[in-house]
Design an enzyme around this catalytic site. Structure first.
Site, PDB file in Angstrom:
ATOM      1  N   ARG A 184       2.650  -8.249  13.780  1.00 62.00           N
ATOM      2  CA  ARG A 184       2.339  -7.269  13.022  1.00 62.00           C
ATOM      3  C   ARG A 184       0.976  -7.804  12.206  1.00 62.00           C
ATOM      4  O   ARG A 184       0.022  -7.343  12.378  1.00 62.00           O
ATOM      5  CB  ARG A 184       2.966  -6.363  12.100  1.00 62.00           C
ATOM      6  CG  ARG A 184       3.976  -5.559  13.050  1.00 62.00           C
ATOM      7  CD  ARG A 184       5.221  -4.987  12.201  1.00 62.00           C
ATOM      8  NE  ARG A 184       4.754  -4.188  11.222  1.00 62.00           N
ATOM      9  CZ  ARG A 184       5.610  -3.919  10.117  1.00 62.00           C
ATOM     10  NH1 ARG A 184       6.603  -4.758   9.870  1.00 62.00           N
ATOM     11  NH2 ARG A 184       5.139  -3.330   9.063  1.00 62.00           N
TER      12      ARG A 184
ATOM     13  N   ARG B 240      -6.853   2.180  11.247  1.00 65.84           N
ATOM     14  CA  ARG B 240      -6.411   0.647  11.619  1.00 65.84           C
ATOM     15  C   ARG B 240      -7.508   0.018  12.709  1.00 65.84           C
ATOM     16  O   ARG B 240      -7.474  -1.302  13.007  1.00 65.84           O
ATOM     17  CB  ARG B 240      -5.261   0.350  12.187  1.00 65.84           C
ATOM     18  CG  ARG B 240      -4.014   0.680  11.072  1.00 65.84           C
ATOM     19  CD  ARG B 240      -3.181  -0.339  10.978  1.00 65.84           C
ATOM     20  NE  ARG B 240      -1.669  -0.718  11.121  1.00 65.84           N
ATOM     21  CZ  ARG B 240      -0.735  -0.101  10.467  1.00 65.84           C
ATOM     22  NH1 ARG B 240      -0.768   1.063   9.708  1.00 65.84           N
ATOM     23  NH2 ARG B 240       0.712  -0.667  10.260  1.00 65.84           N
TER      24      ARG B 240
ATOM     25  N   LYS C  81       0.770  -1.149   0.160  1.00 60.95           N
ATOM     26  CA  LYS C  81       0.040   0.079   0.109  1.00 60.95           C
ATOM     27  C   LYS C  81       0.847   1.229   0.026  1.00 60.95           C
ATOM     28  O   LYS C  81       0.570   2.229  -0.759  1.00 60.95           O
ATOM     29  CB  LYS C  81      -1.158   0.006   1.082  1.00 60.95           C
ATOM     30  CG  LYS C  81      -0.543  -0.082   2.535  1.00 60.95           C
ATOM     31  CD  LYS C  81      -1.343  -0.096   3.506  1.00 60.95           C
ATOM     32  CE  LYS C  81      -1.023  -0.282   4.828  1.00 60.95           C
ATOM     33  NZ  LYS C  81       0.117  -0.848   5.396  1.00 60.95           N
TER      34      LYS C  81
ATOM     35  N   ARG D 107      12.501  -6.364   2.077  1.00 60.92           N
ATOM     36  CA  ARG D 107      11.990  -4.867   2.068  1.00 60.92           C
ATOM     37  C   ARG D 107      13.216  -4.032   2.642  1.00 60.92           C
ATOM     38  O   ARG D 107      13.965  -4.132   3.804  1.00 60.92           O
ATOM     39  CB  ARG D 107      10.743  -4.320   2.967  1.00 60.92           C
ATOM     40  CG  ARG D 107      10.576  -2.788   2.752  1.00 60.92           C
ATOM     41  CD  ARG D 107       9.203  -2.672   3.118  1.00 60.92           C
ATOM     42  NE  ARG D 107       8.660  -2.911   4.546  1.00 60.92           N
ATOM     43  CZ  ARG D 107       7.367  -2.457   4.786  1.00 60.92           C
ATOM     44  NH1 ARG D 107       6.497  -2.069   4.183  1.00 60.92           N
ATOM     45  NH2 ARG D 107       7.166  -2.637   6.345  1.00 60.92           N
TER      46      ARG D 107
ATOM     47  N   ARG E 138      13.948  -2.170   8.242  1.00 56.56           N
ATOM     48  CA  ARG E 138      13.148  -1.671   9.270  1.00 56.56           C
ATOM     49  C   ARG E 138      13.191  -2.537  10.445  1.00 56.56           C
ATOM     50  O   ARG E 138      13.066  -3.697  10.527  1.00 56.56           O
ATOM     51  CB  ARG E 138      11.764  -1.225   8.786  1.00 56.56           C
ATOM     52  CG  ARG E 138      11.416   0.118   8.590  1.00 56.56           C
ATOM     53  CD  ARG E 138      10.049   0.119   7.867  1.00 56.56           C
ATOM     54  NE  ARG E 138       9.106  -0.533   9.023  1.00 56.56           N
ATOM     55  CZ  ARG E 138       7.562  -0.220   8.551  1.00 56.56           C
ATOM     56  NH1 ARG E 138       7.144   0.362   7.436  1.00 56.56           N
ATOM     57  NH2 ARG E 138       6.745  -0.765   9.189  1.00 56.56           N
TER      58      ARG E 138
HETATM   59  P1  AMP Z   1       3.306   0.832   8.904  1.00 56.22           P
HETATM   60  O1  AMP Z   1       4.590   1.659   8.489  1.00 56.22           O
HETATM   61  O2  AMP Z   1       1.905   1.497   8.441  1.00 56.22           O
HETATM   62  O3  AMP Z   1       3.491  -0.763   8.958  1.00 56.22           O
HETATM   63  O4  AMP Z   1       3.215   1.314  10.640  1.00 56.22           O
HETATM   64  C1  AMP Z   1       4.321   0.838  11.491  1.00 56.22           C
HETATM   65  C2  AMP Z   1       4.016   0.736  12.801  1.00 56.22           C
HETATM   66  O5  AMP Z   1       3.417   2.126  13.339  1.00 56.22           O
HETATM   67  C3  AMP Z   1       2.936  -0.191  13.200  1.00 56.22           C
HETATM   68  O6  AMP Z   1       3.389  -1.553  13.421  1.00 56.22           O
HETATM   69  C4  AMP Z   1       2.115   0.596  14.300  1.00 56.22           C
HETATM   70  O7  AMP Z   1       3.023   0.191  15.592  1.00 56.22           O
HETATM   71  C5  AMP Z   1       2.317   1.753  14.052  1.00 56.22           C
HETATM   72  N1  AMP Z   1       1.165   2.432  13.395  1.00 56.22           N
HETATM   73  C6  AMP Z   1       1.223   2.941  12.108  1.00 56.22           C
HETATM   74  N2  AMP Z   1      -0.051   3.452  11.650  1.00 56.22           N
HETATM   75  C7  AMP Z   1      -0.681   3.100  12.949  1.00 56.22           C
HETATM   76  C8  AMP Z   1      -2.131   3.306  13.049  1.00 56.22           C
HETATM   77  N3  AMP Z   1      -2.998   3.937  12.054  1.00 56.22           N
HETATM   78  N4  AMP Z   1      -2.454   3.061  14.614  1.00 56.22           N
HETATM   79  C9  AMP Z   1      -1.727   2.645  15.308  1.00 56.22           C
HETATM   80  N5  AMP Z   1      -0.618   2.368  15.100  1.00 56.22           N
HETATM   81  C10 AMP Z   1       0.061   2.517  13.922  1.00 56.22           C
END
Ligand code: AMP
Length: 219
Positions: free
Chosen positions: A171, A88, A13, A127, A160
């Site tokens: 996750r 989320r 995404k 990644r 990451r």
């Molecule tokens: P992402 O880059 O979208 O995979 O996000 C990395 C991490 O950031 C996630 O595993 C969560 O710990 C936190 N995070 C990102 N977006 C959200 C969200 N909408 N709600 C809660 N935690 C978030």
């Protein structure tokens, strides 16, 4: 155009969000990127968020919602936006909905990227991310021109911290637990569309464009 891109970690995404933003010239609001930036800058919010992020858990709703609403109030989001990785949870979806309804700018649609779990784990372990400009690469399907270096800003690419396999599995579990309610929320409003997220980024983007155009979204 006002869209939400949803899907499990590794579904592509982020890459698709960048493409949609380029094509329609609108900002991308990625909560993951905003939170990582706050962690890097050592901000108070960042320090609180990091405790959750390193475990692969979700950051509390009120923190994330506030960050997103701040971004949505900025001038460049008035012409439209792509939300990447948000909402989320159901409280986040409700909070977003009430802010956008009050602002008279409701969502046009929500795109869900469907990818099987094995592919997700494989993609995430390949990644690489630029810590400076956040460009995302994949060493197998989308490598940088020079190994280990960002094409855009030449910084050294990193894995990451939360892309390690045990955190990735957590996750994915968290995503499964939380997202059903978000999907139902948007399904009931007739905004929810599923995209087949398998295959290369360009192939997926063709599918995305088709859905966005069919949704009669041009502006
Ligand atoms: P992402 O880059 O979208 O995979 O996000 C990395 C991490 O950031 C996630 O595993 C969560 O710990 C936190 N995070 C990102 N977006 C959200 C969200 N909408 N709600 C809660 N935690 C978030």
């Amino acid at each position: 155009m006002r869209v939400v891109l949803l899907g499990p970690p590794g579904c592509g995404k982020g890459t698709q969000a960048q493409k949609v933003c380029q094509e329609w010239d609108i900002p991308r609001i990625s909560t993951g990127d905003i939170l990582r930036e706050m962690v890097r800058d050592g901000r108070d919010v960042g320090l609180r968020a990091k405790e959750y992020m390193v475990r692969g858990a979700l950051v509390p709703d009120e923190i994330v919602l506030e960050l997103v609403i701040e971004k949505l109030k900025e001038g460049n989001a008035r012409q439209g936006f792509v939300l990447d990785g948000f909402p989320r949870t159901l409280p986040q979806a409700r909070g977003l909905d009430s802010f956008l309804q009050n602002a008279g700018r409701p969502l046009d649609l929500v795109l869900y990227f469907d990818v099987d779990p094995e592919t997700l784990v494989r993609r995430l372990s390949a990644r690489r991310i630029c810590p400076q400009c956040e460009t995302v690469y994949n060493v197998i399907t989308n490598p940088p021109e020079e190994e280990g270096r960002c094409d855009v800003c030449r910084s050294e690419l990193l894995v990451r911290e939360d892309d390690r396999e045990e955190v990735v599995r957590r996750r994915l579990e968290v995503f499964e637990e939380e997202t059903g309610s978000v999907r139902d929320f948007y399904l009931s409003r007739g905004l929810f569309f599923t995209v087949d997220g398998r295959g290369g980024a360009l192939e997926v983007f063709e599918r995305v464009k088709e859905i966005l155009r069919k949704g009669h979204i041009n502006g």
